[in-house]
Design an enzyme around this catalytic site. Structure first.
Site, PDB file in Angstrom:
ATOM      1  N   GLY A  65     -20.954  -5.787  35.667  1.00  0.00           N
ATOM      2  CA  GLY A  65     -21.079  -4.434  36.196  1.00  0.00           C
ATOM      3  C   GLY A  65     -19.990  -3.546  35.653  1.00  0.00           C
ATOM      4  N   GLY A 120     -16.461  -5.483  36.329  1.00  0.00           N
ATOM      5  CA  GLY A 120     -16.157  -6.833  35.904  1.00  0.00           C
ATOM      6  C   GLY A 120     -17.385  -7.705  35.796  1.00  0.00           C
ATOM      7  N   LYS A 121     -17.141  -8.986  35.490  1.00  0.00           N
ATOM      8  CA  LYS A 121     -18.207  -9.959  35.313  1.00  0.00           C
ATOM      9  C   LYS A 121     -18.239 -10.922  36.497  1.00  0.00           C
ATOM     10  CE  LYS A 121     -18.099  -9.865  30.254  1.00  0.00           C
ATOM     11  NZ  LYS A 121     -17.942 -10.676  29.022  1.00  0.00           N
ATOM     12  N   LYS A 154     -16.223 -13.137  40.971  1.00  0.00           N
ATOM     13  CA  LYS A 154     -16.192 -11.830  40.311  1.00  0.00           C
ATOM     14  C   LYS A 154     -14.819 -11.645  39.685  1.00  0.00           C
ATOM     15  CE  LYS A 154     -17.253  -6.950  41.065  1.00  0.00           C
ATOM     16  NZ  LYS A 154     -17.712  -5.953  42.058  1.00  0.00           N
ATOM     17  N   ASP A 196     -23.012   2.411  48.418  1.00  0.00           N
ATOM     18  CA  ASP A 196     -23.734   2.047  47.189  1.00  0.00           C
ATOM     19  C   ASP A 196     -24.913   1.132  47.503  1.00  0.00           C
ATOM     20  OD1 ASP A 196     -24.188   2.272  44.489  1.00  0.00           O
ATOM     21  OD2 ASP A 196     -22.764   0.724  43.905  1.00  0.00           O
TER      22      ASP A 196
END
EC number: 2.7.11.1
Length: 674
Positions: free
Chosen positions: A364, A367-368, A383, A480
């Site tokens: 995202g 980060g991964k 994460k 979100d």
């Protein structure tokens, strides 16, 4: 007389030959069985007083080094000069039954003096924070690690690793040896007090390094018995590596060992080395005998040592508490207030197999996310926030603060976290079915979600939002809400995740206007106009989410027909024509008409332009459970906040926006009919 003279000459030759076997050395090869007269440079705890090379003893937090005094010359113009072979026999005696010290290593170094370079504990007396992972270090080592630690990230405390300029092994494996008769590797405890043979062979032309282990026969044989007889055919580690890039022209070979709070006696009982060819096989019958197990100390000495230890620990505790108090503000106060379990980096590194790409679940804006498996067998998602993410730390703090103490069956649980050298890692429950977004919009799933599954997901997310807005000790604004942030467990239950944009505040306190963040199509009018964030803005996003799940379309879809680009606008137009169910996802053939109408109308209610006219999450859940009827909006008017988005914005949408490049129009919709 001649016979006597001949006999003397014969035994003189034999004596010289035996001496050569016991202590044979040249610049590029040597063999040692008794180390008392060996040409070695020792430091730290290392000694050769009794024959074997004794690297470490019962001293806490210490190191021992032993290097062959004559440097080995490696010539860059000749790759064959980089070839070398060595074999040695070691034995490690733990001073306590279940604790094994920190291990030892065979080392090739540009210097014999590692006292300033190597720290004790998990660094094995080779590396420290200053030189670890630095190419200028020029150190190669094969480590025999007997204690699990958070620095080296290798296996679980009984492993063999290849180290290049760092305590983090480039390759490692659980200690074992290949048994040809059984056709498999057999586990080999390193700190068992038993003698173990190690072969390290490097081919400078092929650039291949092999490391092989095998147990040594006990008791020792009475007649010559060479190590080559028992060398397994299959090495434990085999790796392609170019040591000519690591070695300088002059290098030293030797051993390093260390202890921490856990102590052990580490011995080398025999050592053979050769540059440019195969090392001479060790004769097992000639190996030095390890000394007997440590004697028990008299009560007086034990009491003295105990009192000294208690005094040391007490003093250390006082110093620790003093420093803890003195530097409290530096230790991040929020970490004490919100404290889920803290994981070591090593555990997470192991769990994710070194954060390999094949463990990657997704990536995202910050980060991964990687899949991992803890030693207990628990599956997790880790994460890992990007180093260069400008908001990385702020997002990390928000997720820790918000998620650390939140507990709800429809929230993705934060299990713990890790901070190490600027790395930011968050550990979550692993959701085996990925995100809801994958099921709605991608064709890589085995089957589509059924109507009942979609309704259940909507209800679950609504329940989670009610918990965040009204039932937790503070108000938590997610900010979100969308399908890609809803994860599905093994039973396809929806769980709200990704709290990277979350904010929380005390009840009765209104948040000040902030920079606009969110996703186009989910952001309420008052958010884009004034930066105002409330529970009503979450409700607006939830309304867009309901329509997204029921219709199988994104809130804004640039690829849709012109009249369907803005989802809420299209649903409104169908409502005017008494054709609400025309908007239901065409893949759904089993949907319930009345239930679909309820959800679509509820989505429209949440999309009203005036936040005061939107229902609360408690009301929404009551509508969903059928405890309260949805207001008869089909017979009245509803003013919707419909995004008035330019074509340029539609075609250049980003997932998360720092500014909103669109406005809202107040559209009055008249619903009729059913």
């Amino acid at each position: 007389m001649a016979g006597v003279l001949g006999s003397v000459v014969f035994w003189l030759i034999i004596g010289i030959h035996v001496t050569f076997l016991v202590f044979a050395q040249e610049g590029d090869h040597f063999v040692y069985y008794d180390f008392r007269n060996a040409d070695l440079e020792l430091d730290g705890m290392a000694n050769t007083n009794h024959g074997p090379l004794h690297l470490t003893n019962n001293t806490n937090t210490g190191t021992g080094h032993a290097f062959y005094n004559i440097p080995i010359k490696f010539t860059a113009s000749s790759l064959s000069s980089f070839s070398f072979s060595t074999e040695f026999v070691f034995a490690i005696f733990p001073l306590q039954k279940s604790t094994y010290g920190h291990g030892m290593a065979f080392v090739v170094s540009p210097t014999k003096d590692l006292r300033s370079n190597g720290s004790a504990n998990s660094n094995l007396g080779i590396f420290n924070r200053a030189n670890d992972n630095k190419t200028a270090t020029h150190i190669f080592a094969v480590e025999l690690d007997t204690n699990q630690n958070s620095e080296s990230f290798d296996k679980g405390g009984n492993d063999v690793g290849i180290d290049i300029n760092s305590i983090v092994s480039v390759e490692s494996a659980d200690a074992s040896y290949f048994n040809a008769r059984k056709g498999k590797n057999i586990s080999l405890p390193l700190a068992s007090g038993k003698s173990i043979l190690v072969w390290i062979d490097y081919d400078g032309i092929e650039k291949v390094l092999n490391v092989t282990l095998a147990p040594v026969q006990t008791p020792k044989p009475d007649s010559p018995y060479f190590s080559s007889f028992i060398k397994p055919k299959v090495p434990l580690l085999s790796r392609s590596i170019n040591l000519s890039e690591i070695f300088t022209e002059t290098m030293y070979v030797g051993f390093s060992g260390s202890t921490g709070s856990i102590k052990s006696n580490q011995y080398i009982l025999g050592w053979s080395f050769k540059q440019g060819g195969k090392a001479e096989s060790l004769d097992i019958s000639r190996l030095s005998n390890p000394p007997p197990s440590p004697k028990r100390f008299p009560l007086k000495e034990v009491l003295g040592a105990t009192i000294s230890t208690i005094a040391f620990l007490t003093l250390g505790g006082i110093v620790y508490l003093y420093k803890k108090k003195k530097y409290a503000e530096v230790l991040e106060q929020w970490e004490k207030e919100y404290s889920p379990q803290r994981y070591s980096f090593r555990i997470l590194y192991k769990a994710t197999k070194g954060f390999r790409e094949n463990q990657l679940l997704g990536a995202g804006g910050f980060g991964k996310v990687y899949k991992g498996i803890l030693p207990s067998g628990t599956q997790i998602a880790v994460k890992r926030v990007y180093h260069d993410a400008e908001q990385g730390m702020k997002q990390y703090v928000a997720e820790i603060a918000s998620m650390g103490r939140l507990r709800h069956k429809n929230l993705v649980h934060l299990l713990g976290y890790c901070r190490r050298k600027g790395e930011l890692l968050l550990v979550y429950d692993y959701m085996p079915n990925g995100s809801l977004d994958d099921y709605l919009f991608h064709k890589n799933k085995l089957k589509d979600l059924t109507w009942s599954q979609r309704v259940n997901i909507i209800k679950g997310v609504a329940s989670a939002l009610l918990y965040l807005h009204e039932e937790w000790e503070q108000v938590v604004l997610h900010r979100d809400i969308k399908a890609s942030n809803i994860l599905l467990d093994a039973d396809l239950n929806g769980k709200l995740g990704d709290f990277g944009l979350a904010r929380f505040h005390d009840r009765g306190v209104n948040l000040e206007a902030t920079r606009v963040v969110g996703t186009i199509g989910y952001m309420a009018p008052e958010l884009t106009a004034m930066g105002v964030t409330t529970t009503c803005t979450d409700v607006y996003a939830f309304g867009a989410f309901i329509l997204e799940v029921v219709c199988g379309r994104r809130p804004v879809d640039p690829d849709a027909p012109r009249e369907q680009v803005i989802l809420v606008k299209w649903v409104a137009s169908c409502g005017k024509r008494d054709a609400l169910t025309d908007t239901v996802d065409s893949k759904l053939i089993d949907f319930k008409v009345e239930e679909a109408k309820l959800l679509l109308k509820l989505g429209m209610l949440c999309s009203q332009i005036n936040p005061e006219n939107r229902p609360s999450m408690r009301q929404i859940l009551q509508y969903l459970e059928g405890n309260v009827s949805v207001p008869a909006i089909s017979f009245g008017t509803v003013a919707l906040g419909i995004p008035n988005i330019s074509h340029e914005t539609v075609t250049q949408m980003t997932t998360t926006s720092s500014s909103a490049n669109f406005s809202f129009e107040d559209v009055t919709v008249l619903f009729g009919g059913r």
